[in-house]
Scaffold this motif. Structure first.
Motif, PDB file in Angstrom:
ATOM      1  N   ASP A 173      -9.117  17.570 -16.259  1.00 56.19           N
ATOM      2  CA  ASP A 173      -9.948  17.865 -17.663  1.00 56.19           C
ATOM      3  C   ASP A 173      -9.608  18.767 -18.103  1.00 56.19           C
ATOM      4  O   ASP A 173      -9.116  19.766 -17.950  1.00 56.19           O
ATOM      5  CB  ASP A 173     -11.213  17.332 -17.998  1.00 56.19           C
ATOM      6  N   ASN A 219      -4.494  20.746 -19.025  1.00 56.79           N
ATOM      7  CA  ASN A 219      -3.155  19.851 -20.094  1.00 56.79           C
ATOM      8  C   ASN A 219      -2.698  18.756 -19.858  1.00 56.79           C
ATOM      9  O   ASN A 219      -1.400  18.835 -19.358  1.00 56.79           O
ATOM     10  CB  ASN A 219      -2.998  20.935 -21.505  1.00 56.79           C
ATOM     11  N   CYS A 223      -7.419   8.657 -18.176  1.00 49.80           N
ATOM     12  CA  CYS A 223      -8.371   8.285 -19.183  1.00 49.80           C
ATOM     13  C   CYS A 223      -8.541   9.553 -19.942  1.00 49.80           C
ATOM     14  O   CYS A 223      -8.640   9.545 -21.286  1.00 49.80           O
ATOM     15  CB  CYS A 223      -9.376   8.537 -18.384  1.00 49.80           C
ATOM     16  N   TYR A 247      -3.328   6.700 -34.032  1.00 49.73           N
ATOM     17  CA  TYR A 247      -3.791   6.330 -32.343  1.00 49.73           C
ATOM     18  C   TYR A 247      -3.210   4.721 -31.794  1.00 49.73           C
ATOM     19  O   TYR A 247      -3.845   4.897 -31.425  1.00 49.73           O
ATOM     20  CB  TYR A 247      -5.659   6.449 -32.974  1.00 49.73           C
ATOM     21  N   ILE A 272     -17.171   2.408 -26.782  1.00 48.24           N
ATOM     22  CA  ILE A 272     -17.543   2.526 -26.180  1.00 48.24           C
ATOM     23  C   ILE A 272     -18.647   3.770 -26.265  1.00 48.24           C
ATOM     24  O   ILE A 272     -18.051   4.338 -26.533  1.00 48.24           O
ATOM     25  CB  ILE A 272     -16.992   2.688 -24.505  1.00 48.24           C
ATOM     26  N   THR A 315     -19.927   6.902 -25.774  1.00 43.62           N
ATOM     27  CA  THR A 315     -19.491   8.120 -24.683  1.00 43.62           C
ATOM     28  C   THR A 315     -19.024   9.178 -25.642  1.00 43.62           C
ATOM     29  O   THR A 315     -18.861   8.905 -27.010  1.00 43.62           O
ATOM     30  CB  THR A 315     -17.843   8.317 -24.432  1.00 43.62           C
TER      31      THR A 315
HETATM   32  N1  LIG Z   1     -15.039   6.122 -26.047  1.00 40.03           N
HETATM   33  C1  LIG Z   1     -14.217   4.832 -26.957  1.00 40.03           C
HETATM   34  O1  LIG Z   1     -15.210   3.793 -27.598  1.00 40.03           O
HETATM   35  C2  LIG Z   1     -12.938   4.366 -27.066  1.00 40.03           C
HETATM   36  C3  LIG Z   1     -12.400   2.968 -26.697  1.00 40.03           C
HETATM   37  C4  LIG Z   1     -11.309   3.330 -25.955  1.00 40.03           C
HETATM   38  C5  LIG Z   1     -10.533   3.197 -26.563  1.00 40.03           C
HETATM   39  N2  LIG Z   1     -10.871   4.337 -25.612  1.00 40.03           N
HETATM   40  C6  LIG Z   1     -10.121   5.806 -23.978  1.00 40.03           C
HETATM   41  O2  LIG Z   1     -10.795   5.836 -23.323  1.00 40.03           O
HETATM   42  C7  LIG Z   1     -10.540   7.147 -22.997  1.00 40.03           C
HETATM   43  C8  LIG Z   1     -11.106   8.243 -22.342  1.00 40.03           C
HETATM   44  O3  LIG Z   1     -12.252   8.535 -23.750  1.00 40.03           O
HETATM   45  P1  LIG Z   1     -13.892   9.037 -23.839  1.00 40.03           P
HETATM   46  O4  LIG Z   1     -14.114   7.491 -24.684  1.00 40.03           O
HETATM   47  O5  LIG Z   1     -14.933   8.577 -22.266  1.00 40.03           O
HETATM   48  O6  LIG Z   1     -14.064  10.274 -24.816  1.00 40.03           O
HETATM   49  P2  LIG Z   1     -14.055  11.822 -23.582  1.00 40.03           P
HETATM   50  O7  LIG Z   1     -13.970  12.093 -24.840  1.00 40.03           O
HETATM   51  O8  LIG Z   1     -15.548  11.321 -23.471  1.00 40.03           O
HETATM   52  O9  LIG Z   1     -13.046  11.824 -22.997  1.00 40.03           O
HETATM   53  C9  LIG Z   1     -11.623  12.326 -22.891  1.00 40.03           C
HETATM   54  C10 LIG Z   1     -11.007  13.254 -22.473  1.00 40.03           C
HETATM   55  O10 LIG Z   1     -10.082  13.983 -22.327  1.00 40.03           O
HETATM   56  C11 LIG Z   1     -10.063  14.984 -21.843  1.00 40.03           C
HETATM   57  N3  LIG Z   1      -8.677  15.677 -22.811  1.00 40.03           N
HETATM   58  C12 LIG Z   1      -8.512  15.203 -24.274  1.00 40.03           C
HETATM   59  N4  LIG Z   1      -7.331  15.998 -23.908  1.00 40.03           N
HETATM   60  C13 LIG Z   1      -6.916  16.217 -23.021  1.00 40.03           C
HETATM   61  C14 LIG Z   1      -5.631  16.550 -22.814  1.00 40.03           C
HETATM   62  N5  LIG Z   1      -4.718  17.280 -23.556  1.00 40.03           N
HETATM   63  N6  LIG Z   1      -5.382  16.883 -21.026  1.00 40.03           N
HETATM   64  C15 LIG Z   1      -6.829  16.799 -20.710  1.00 40.03           C
HETATM   65  N7  LIG Z   1      -7.148  16.057 -20.678  1.00 40.03           N
HETATM   66  C16 LIG Z   1      -7.707  16.107 -21.858  1.00 40.03           C
HETATM   67  C17 LIG Z   1     -11.136  15.273 -22.422  1.00 40.03           C
HETATM   68  O11 LIG Z   1     -11.888  16.591 -23.122  1.00 40.03           O
HETATM   69  C18 LIG Z   1     -12.452  14.427 -22.675  1.00 40.03           C
HETATM   70  O12 LIG Z   1     -13.170  14.789 -21.087  1.00 40.03           O
HETATM   71  C19 LIG Z   1      -9.573   8.055 -23.543  1.00 40.03           C
HETATM   72  O13 LIG Z   1      -8.269   7.326 -23.485  1.00 40.03           O
HETATM   73  C20 LIG Z   1      -9.590   7.101 -25.204  1.00 40.03           C
HETATM   74  O14 LIG Z   1      -8.678   7.138 -25.799  1.00 40.03           O
HETATM   75  C21 LIG Z   1     -12.358   5.433 -25.430  1.00 40.03           C
END
Ligand SMILES: NC(=O)c1ccc[n+]([C@@H]2O[C@H](COP(=O)([O-])OP(=O)(O)OC[C@H]3O[C@@H](n4cnc5c(N)ncnc54)[C@H](O)[C@@H]3O)[C@@H](O)[C@H]2O)c1
Length: 258
Positions: free
Chosen positions: A30, A58, A85, A163, A196, A198
């Motif tokens: 991460d 990254n 993710c 997005y 979700i 999160t």
């Molecule tokens: N939470 C929601 O409602 C939702 C809905 C649809 C899709 N998503 C997708 O689910 C996935 C997980 O998101 P989440 O909701 O758990 O959010 P989150 O922010 O908890 O997790 C995303 C993680 O990605 C990491 N990250 C961001 N940029 C990065 C990079 N350049 N390199 C490495 N790590 C990086 C962040 O530090 C974070 O820990 C994402 O792809 C998000 O787009 C989330």
């Protein structure tokens, strides 16, 4: 159920779910070192038998994406389940107001980062031996990739062109890779979560407010829990999904059906 090696980018709930499901070799990465360490500490304390590789970086950086998978192979010898993710939200803007910097920020992580990660994972999976199946009705597999897209890769919402496009790209890439790697014994699928609960959603009040209408529109009228998405990911990685290929599995309380 998960005798092989799991790799998770944007680590969090999914990494913990693999440990709970009995996976004993897990590599996590991460950008956020603090949350990465927290995830590692939780897994180590709740599942002391789990061997963990923890490497911050990254995913949008091609050298990092490759070096992470190289480190996994050096430590664990192979990659069996790869979950991509890592992702960021876009700022609420229509296309005319969206800057090139904002478009690139979102797409560099959500699309390019997902592609770079899966490219490194697929290279490794295609070069390794099959993990044998203990079920005579199912073949062994060389690997399973699950990309995390979004319901917004299927339908759109106001003010989210970068997005939505980044997540549609993940779905398209998933289907293309599924076609290309079927004969290598590799399955490639994606999940499309709805809203979700999160940190991405909960940490900023303005984001919470902006997604409220989306929660109200969905027939189930609630946010999903991280475990509900993690279960879909575990299923797609598992041999129970041995004939599921190129699928975009929606986990959204019915949002895209309306
Ligand atoms: N939470 C929601 O409602 C939702 C809905 C649809 C899709 N998503 C997708 O689910 C996935 C997980 O998101 P989440 O909701 O758990 O959010 P989150 O922010 O908890 O997790 C995303 C993680 O990605 C990491 N990250 C961001 N940029 C990065 C990079 N350049 N390199 C490495 N790590 C990086 C962040 O530090 C974070 O820990 C994402 O792809 C998000 O787009 C989330």
């Amino acid at each position: 159920m998960f005798p092989g090696v799991a790799v998770i980018t944007g680590a969090g709930g999914t990494a913990k779910a693999f440990a709970t499901a009995g996976c004993e070799r897990i590599a996590i990465t991460d950008l956020n070192e603090e949350s990465l360490q927290k995830t590692a500490e939780t897994i180590t304390s709740t599942h002391p038998k789990t061997h963990l590789l923890v490497k911050a970086g990254n995913v949008a950086d091609d050298r990092f994406a490759d070096s992470f998978i190289n480190a996994v192979v050096q430590q664990f010898g192979r990659v069996d389940y790869a979950v991509n993710c890592a992702g960021v939200l876009g700022k609420p803007m229509r296309s005319a107001e969206t800057t090139l910097e904002e478009f690139d920020r979102v797409n560099n992580v959500n699309y390019r980062g997902c592609w770079l990660s899966s490219r490194a994972e697929l290279r490794q999976m295609a070069s390794q031996s099959e993990l044998p199946s203990h079920d005579p009705n199912r073949p062994g597999q060389r690997g399973s990739v699950v990309n995390v897209a979004s319901q917004l890769g299927i339908v759109s919402r106001p003010g989210a062109p970068a997005y939505c496009a980044s997540k549609s790209a993940v779905i398209g890439m998933t289907r293309a890779d599924a076609i290309d790697y079927s004969q290598d014994g590799i399955r490639v699928n994606c999940v499309c979560p709805g809203v979700i609960e999160t940190p991405l959603i909960m940490e900023k009040p303005e984001v919470r407010a902006a997604i409220t209408p989306a929660v109200e529109i969905a027939p189930m009228k609630r946010m999903g829990q991280p475990a509900e998405v993690a279960d879909a990911i575990l299923f797609l990685c598992s041999t129970q999904a041995s004939f599921v290929q190129g699928h975009a599995m929606v986990v959204d309380g019915g949002y895209v059906t309306v």
